[in-house]
Design an enzyme around this catalytic site. Structure first.
Site, PDB file in Angstrom:
ATOM      1  N   GLU A   1      11.646  37.295   4.464  1.00 24.30           N
ATOM      2  CA  GLU A   1      10.215  38.091   4.523  1.00 24.30           C
ATOM      3  C   GLU A   1       9.657  38.894   4.712  1.00 24.30           C
ATOM      4  O   GLU A   1      10.190  39.348   5.926  1.00 24.30           O
ATOM      5  CB  GLU A   1       9.660  37.003   5.278  1.00 24.30           C
ATOM      6  CG  GLU A   1       7.992  36.552   4.506  1.00 24.30           C
ATOM      7  CD  GLU A   1       7.161  35.365   5.064  1.00 24.30           C
ATOM      8  OE1 GLU A   1       7.905  34.703   5.310  1.00 24.30           O
ATOM      9  OE2 GLU A   1       6.030  35.664   5.583  1.00 24.30           O
TER      10      GLU A   1
ATOM     11  N   LYS B   1       4.811  27.353  11.234  1.00 24.70           N
ATOM     12  CA  LYS B   1       5.447  28.061   9.757  1.00 24.70           C
ATOM     13  C   LYS B   1       5.415  29.407  10.397  1.00 24.70           C
ATOM     14  O   LYS B   1       6.747  30.097  10.813  1.00 24.70           O
ATOM     15  CB  LYS B   1       5.479  28.069   8.630  1.00 24.70           C
ATOM     16  CG  LYS B   1       5.721  28.409   7.783  1.00 24.70           C
ATOM     17  CD  LYS B   1       5.680  30.003   7.141  1.00 24.70           C
ATOM     18  CE  LYS B   1       6.423  29.865   5.846  1.00 24.70           C
ATOM     19  NZ  LYS B   1       6.500  31.552   6.325  1.00 24.70           N
TER      20      LYS B   1
ATOM     21  N   ASP C   1      22.240  25.664  12.937  1.00 24.91           N
ATOM     22  CA  ASP C   1      21.277  24.777  11.654  1.00 24.91           C
ATOM     23  C   ASP C   1      20.412  24.670  11.891  1.00 24.91           C
ATOM     24  O   ASP C   1      19.459  24.397  12.855  1.00 24.91           O
ATOM     25  CB  ASP C   1      22.117  23.756  12.459  1.00 24.91           C
ATOM     26  CG  ASP C   1      21.492  22.889  11.483  1.00 24.91           C
ATOM     27  OD1 ASP C   1      20.784  23.145  10.522  1.00 24.91           O
ATOM     28  OD2 ASP C   1      21.822  21.947  11.450  1.00 24.91           O
TER      29      ASP C   1
ATOM     30  N   HIS D   1       1.188  43.462   5.421  1.00 28.96           N
ATOM     31  CA  HIS D   1       1.546  42.506   4.428  1.00 28.96           C
ATOM     32  C   HIS D   1       2.201  42.954   3.136  1.00 28.96           C
ATOM     33  O   HIS D   1       3.338  43.477   2.704  1.00 28.96           O
ATOM     34  CB  HIS D   1       1.652  40.944   4.207  1.00 28.96           C
ATOM     35  CG  HIS D   1       2.622  40.231   3.947  1.00 28.96           C
ATOM     36  ND1 HIS D   1       3.907  39.855   4.212  1.00 28.96           N
ATOM     37  CD2 HIS D   1       2.961  39.753   2.637  1.00 28.96           C
ATOM     38  CE1 HIS D   1       4.541  39.031   4.053  1.00 28.96           C
ATOM     39  NE2 HIS D   1       4.339  38.521   2.388  1.00 28.96           N
TER      40      HIS D   1
END
Ligand code: MEV
Length: 432
Positions: A85, A269, A285, A383
């Site tokens: 991202e 998130k 992991d 972004h």
């Protein structure tokens, strides 16, 4: 890295790929081989991958960047981040620079204690079975200790037992035994799963019940990582925004996440954007870390923010983050994957706890970067500039054309593949 004609050292962002590799050579203790592993020129081979999972046909690459400006517990760290991202690495670096002005991140971790669970069924009297297990604590811990003499030698091993009575479930009551296990520098799944599997026979003999599941819990709430930072108020000034406005906007944005699960999911998130990128770069992991983080965020019965933001007596912005972080530096992919090994070396960590302290700091930085953007100009402007490059590449641009096309897309405020393809067609017609 050579200085520019203006006498300043160029920003890492402005260097070419070649120059960044050269920078690593001169500024870190990585060998040429390790740099090649990080660059993607070498790294995990299909043959190595074939020993890691089943039915291997190859490997799968992700962009690997370095977040700059991090100071964690007084130490400068270069942070490797594997993520697809745009804006994540730039956001972490930017926020780390703000935090650095206030002394950087202060982070600490609890002991690396994982929980192994055993589900015990078919008990006529679960309450007395519970007490019999607690009475056998020493014997059970001794048996669990014998399972992994290497970990025991390194100072790890079983620490405690808990027995919980689940009074109501779709199949009625049953017992759950928790084996608390110090896994030292490992992620710990193997050690814990082996130990709980091994104890099953004795637990059945003690209780007269039937042991069904024997598996670690990803809600690693005995293995917490915490970070805090103070951002001096003056650092928060941004364009036309006064520092107080930015600070109070960040606090209000956090309050939204603290009060509303719909917002908390997105807020967390953003934290995981940073956390996962380092977890992945170090071969750990990330599904386990994700599961633990979100379960921890819901521990009160209502899902909420993992971080907090407020102000101190001087009006500076103060942030904290607390979350479970089950990461290791030995065993599994952390040792097998050449890029993961090099990533760990780049950070200069010698214990899993140090690694977790860096990761939780990156999570807090990432959260700050997102909230600052959201509480001011929104995230799309920054972004889009980066996203435009991906769109340009997807449309077929190569070399210098990528940057040129991305700039034009942003200028036109149309960062879309159809427009990118159209511009490329126009350019090629002009040159034919
Ligand atoms: C995007 O990947 C992450 C953000 O949505 C996080 C947030 O909203 O806090 C920007």
């Amino acid at each position: 890295m050579a200085e520019t004609s203006t006498g300043t050292t160029p920003k890492f962002y402005d260097l070419t790929l070649e120059q960044r590799w050269q920078w690593l050579q001169t500024h870190t203790n990585l060998s040429a081989e390790e740099i090649a592993a990080l660059s993607g020129k070498a790294g995990l081979s299909a043959e190595q991958a074939d020993h890691m999972i089943e039915n291997v046909i190859g490997t799968f690459a992700l962009p690997l960047g370095i977040a700059r400006h991090f100071v964690v517990n007084g130490r400068e760290v270069l942070v490797p981040m594997a993520v697809e991202e745009p804006s994540v690495v730039a956001g972490a670096s930017f926020a780390a620079r703000l935090a650095r002005a206030g002394g950087g991140f202060t982070a600490h971790t609890t002991e690396p204690h994982m929980i192994g669970q055993m589900q015990i069924l078919d008990l006529p009297d679960p309450s007395s079975a519970r007490l019999r297990l607690l009475e056998a604590r020493e014997a059970l811990l001794a048996e669990a200790a014998a399972v992994d003499p290497v970990l025991q030698r390194l100072g790890g091993g079983p620490r405690d037992l808990e027995v919980r009575l689940i009074e109501s479930s779709p199949i009625g009551p049953f017992l759950v035994l928790h084996l608390i296990y110090d896994v030292r520098d490992a992620m710990g799944a193997n050690a814990v799963n082996t130990a709980v599997e091994r104890l099953a026979g004795r637990v059945q003999a003690i209780t007269g019940g039937r042991v069904l599941l024997r598996i670690l819990s990803n809600l690693a709430d005995r293995r917490l990582a915490r970070a805090r930072c103070t951002i001096p108020l003056r650092e928060l000034a941004f364009g036309d925004f006064r520092p107080e406005t930015v600070r109070d906007g960040i606090i209000a944005a956090w309050a939204f996440a603290a009060a509303d699960p719909y917002r908390a999911a997105t807020h967390n998130k953003g934290i995981m954007n940073g956390v996962d990128a380092v977890v992945i770069a170090t071969g750990n992991d990330w599904r386990a870390v994700e599961a633990g983080a979100h379960a921890y965020a819901a521990r009160s019965g209502r899902y909420t923010s993992l971080s907090t933001w407020g102000k101190d007596a001087e009006g500076n912005l103060v942030g904290t983050l607390e979350m479970p972080l089950a990461v290791g530096i030995v065993g599994g992919a952390t040792r097998v994957h050449p890029a993961a090994r090099a990533a760990l070396k780049l950070m200069g960590v010698s214990t899993a706890r140090e690694l977790a302290e860096i990761i939780v700091s990156v999570g807090l930085a990432q959260n700050l970067a997102a909230l600052r953007a959201l509480a001011t100009e929104g995230i799309q402007r920054g972004h889009m500039a980066l996203h435009a490059r991906q769109v340009a590449i997807a449309a077929g641009a190569t070399g210098e054309m990528i940057e040129r096309l991305a700039e034009q897309l942003v200028r036109e405020n149309t960062v879309r593949i159809d427009r990118a393809e159209e511009i490329l067609r126009e350019w090629s017609q002009k040159h034919s």
